[in-house]
Design an enzyme around this catalytic site. Structure first.
Site, PDB file in Angstrom:
ATOM      1  N   HIS A 152     -25.590  45.753 -26.979  1.00  0.00           N
ATOM      2  CA  HIS A 152     -24.558  46.674 -27.500  1.00  0.00           C
ATOM      3  C   HIS A 152     -23.607  45.818 -28.323  1.00  0.00           C
ATOM      4  O   HIS A 152     -22.959  44.921 -27.762  1.00  0.00           O
ATOM      5  CB  HIS A 152     -23.805  47.341 -26.353  1.00  0.00           C
ATOM      6  CG  HIS A 152     -24.705  48.130 -25.444  1.00  0.00           C
ATOM      7  ND1 HIS A 152     -24.875  49.487 -25.574  1.00  0.00           N
ATOM      8  CD2 HIS A 152     -25.496  47.743 -24.404  1.00  0.00           C
ATOM      9  CE1 HIS A 152     -25.715  49.902 -24.638  1.00  0.00           C
ATOM     10  NE2 HIS A 152     -26.120  48.865 -23.923  1.00  0.00           N
ATOM     11  N   GLU A 189     -31.032  52.477 -14.536  1.00  0.00           N
ATOM     12  CA  GLU A 189     -30.114  51.337 -14.337  1.00  0.00           C
ATOM     13  C   GLU A 189     -29.375  51.616 -13.017  1.00  0.00           C
ATOM     14  O   GLU A 189     -29.538  50.893 -12.050  1.00  0.00           O
ATOM     15  CB  GLU A 189     -29.140  51.225 -15.513  1.00  0.00           C
ATOM     16  CG  GLU A 189     -28.152  50.060 -15.387  1.00  0.00           C
ATOM     17  CD  GLU A 189     -27.123  50.017 -16.529  1.00  0.00           C
ATOM     18  OE1 GLU A 189     -26.927  51.034 -17.220  1.00  0.00           O
ATOM     19  OE2 GLU A 189     -26.487  48.945 -16.691  1.00  0.00           O
ATOM     20  N   ASP A 205     -27.548  42.758 -23.059  1.00  0.00           N
ATOM     21  CA  ASP A 205     -26.767  43.976 -22.821  1.00  0.00           C
ATOM     22  C   ASP A 205     -25.369  43.869 -23.446  1.00  0.00           C
ATOM     23  O   ASP A 205     -25.163  44.302 -24.579  1.00  0.00           O
ATOM     24  CB  ASP A 205     -26.699  44.281 -21.315  1.00  0.00           C
ATOM     25  CG  ASP A 205     -26.507  45.761 -21.006  1.00  0.00           C
ATOM     26  OD1 ASP A 205     -26.463  46.573 -21.946  1.00  0.00           O
ATOM     27  OD2 ASP A 205     -26.407  46.109 -19.811  1.00  0.00           O
TER      28      ASP A 205
HETATM   29  N1  ADE Z   1     -22.938  50.758 -22.724  1.00  0.00           N
HETATM   30  C1  ADE Z   1     -22.794  49.432 -22.870  1.00  0.00           C
HETATM   31  N2  ADE Z   1     -23.473  48.789 -21.913  1.00  0.00           N
HETATM   32  C2  ADE Z   1     -24.071  49.715 -21.144  1.00  0.00           C
HETATM   33  C3  ADE Z   1     -24.912  49.692 -20.003  1.00  0.00           C
HETATM   34  N3  ADE Z   1     -25.302  48.542 -19.425  1.00  0.00           N
HETATM   35  N4  ADE Z   1     -25.314  50.857 -19.478  1.00  0.00           N
HETATM   36  C4  ADE Z   1     -24.923  52.003 -20.023  1.00  0.00           C
HETATM   37  N5  ADE Z   1     -24.142  52.096 -21.091  1.00  0.00           N
HETATM   38  C5  ADE Z   1     -23.713  50.961 -21.655  1.00  0.00           C
HETATM   39 ZN    ZN Z   2     -27.151  48.672 -22.165  1.00  0.00          ZN
END
Ligand code: ADE
Ligand code: ZN
Length: 337
Positions: free
Chosen positions: A19, A200, A278
């Site tokens: 991200h 997740e 991430d």
């Molecule tokens: N936005 C940024 N990182 C994230 C993650 N690990 N899970 C969900 N949304 C996110």
């Molecule tokens: Zn993510």
């Protein structure tokens, strides 16, 4: 260990789960807050770092969205992207597919064009400066409704030739993939790739939904798929790529300890797992650190690490010729070890 760390650094690899807003380092947050005259609830860089004591996804997201408030001008988005690519280049990244969250910015009055022009400028610079190729993936925020996602989709339409795909991120629990089935269908009709965060924190059923209702081309995280043997068999049969993020998993308590990380179990079950960072500014490391930390915690061999790097190219949205080119680089690196 040093030798294996050298090996990891040199290993050509792709990053498929990053991200860009999650690569905003506290120092840059302060610089941008200052130059854009934005108030942030921290006095020092150390204050910011000590606020990063989240233990679940929502606590992290609250801080992550607050940090993104300092991004205002096109040059902010460009600087953010360049800083990420400078860091990625040191870790042997040759290709990156980066997520961005336009709603985080447009909902604050920042035009979509400002965001995407800045990111594209950073990506173009990465190509000339570091020979890193890259693609953009537009993520819908799942805590918002599907109408808001459709509005973003429409706003993005003139840019579809510069966007590789759409994704789904933010608070997973209570926001199942089914909520976004229609906008993902429209994205598919527009020729965009589709990815989604699932499994997740959310249950294996969310992974089923991502497959059956969103028709994903790649699964982000997917850890909880391991709880469902049939689902694992299906993911393996369909050669679905999983973008796994070890340091994120540890920081957000998806795993209690990195020594329990299921990465090698995923590979042993035939899953096409990859290693990614991430939100590296928040989770304690970029992609190289993710490789190093999980390699040390799980005792991963060079063969396994090379397989993970190979998976990153196979799971990318590069065309066949570009994948072959990257795999050749990987093979020639391996031959010289
Ligand atoms: N936005 C940024 N990182 C994230 C993650 N690990 N899970 C969900 N949304 C996110
Ligand atoms: Zn993510």
């Amino acid at each position: 260990m040093t030798d294996i760390f050298q090996f990891i650094k040199g290993l050509p690899k792709a990053e498929l789960h990053l991200h860009i807003e999650g690569s905003l380092e506290p120092e840059m947050m302060f610089d941008m807050a200052h130059r854009n005259k934005v108030d942030i609830p921290f006095r020092t860089v150390d204050d910011v770092r000590s606020a990063y004591n989240f233990t679940n996804l929502q606590d992290f997201l609250d801080i992550y969205y607050a940090g993104a408030n300092v991004l205002i001008e096109e040059e902010d988005f460009r600087d953010l992207a360049i800083a990420y690519f400078d860091r990625a280049a040191q870790d042997g990244v040759t290709h990156a597919e980066i997520f961005f969250d336009p709603q985080t910015h447009t909902d604050r009055g920042i035009p979509f064009d400002v965001v995407i022009n800045g990111l594209l400028a950073g990506m173009a610079e990465a190509k000339t400066k570091h020979h890193i190729s890259s693609k953009l993936i537009l993520c819908f925020l799942r805590h918002l409704d599907e109408n808001a996602a459709f509005k973003t989709f429409k706003t993005a339409e003139p840019w579809f030739d510069r966007i590789a795909g759409v994704g789904l991120d933010s608070s997973e629990m209570g926001h199942p993939p089914a909520k976004f089935a229609r906008v993902f269908s429209a994205a598919g009709d527009a020729g965009l790739k589709r990815v989604a965060h699932a499994g997740e924190e959310g249950p294996p059923d969310y992974v089923h939904q991502a497959l059956d209702l969103l028709h994903i081309d790649r699964l982000d995280h997917g850890n909880r798929a391991l709880e469902d043997a049939h689902l694992m068999t299906r993911l393996a049969r369909e050669a679905m790529t999983l973008t796994v993020c070890p340091l994120s998993n540890h920081k957000l308590r998806v795993v209690d300890d990195l020594s329990d990380h299921p990465l090698d179990r995923m590979l042993a079950n035939g899953l096409r797992a990859t290693i990614n960072s991430d939100d590296p500014a928040y989770f304690g490391g970029y992609i190289g650190e993710n490789y190093r930390a999980v390699a040390a915690a799980r005792g991963l061999s060079r063969t396994v690490l090379a397989a993970l790097a190979r998976n990153s190219f196979l799971g990318s949205f590069l065309d066949d010729e570009e994948i072959t080119e990257n795999l050749k680089k990987l093979d020639s690196f391996l031959k010289n070890q």
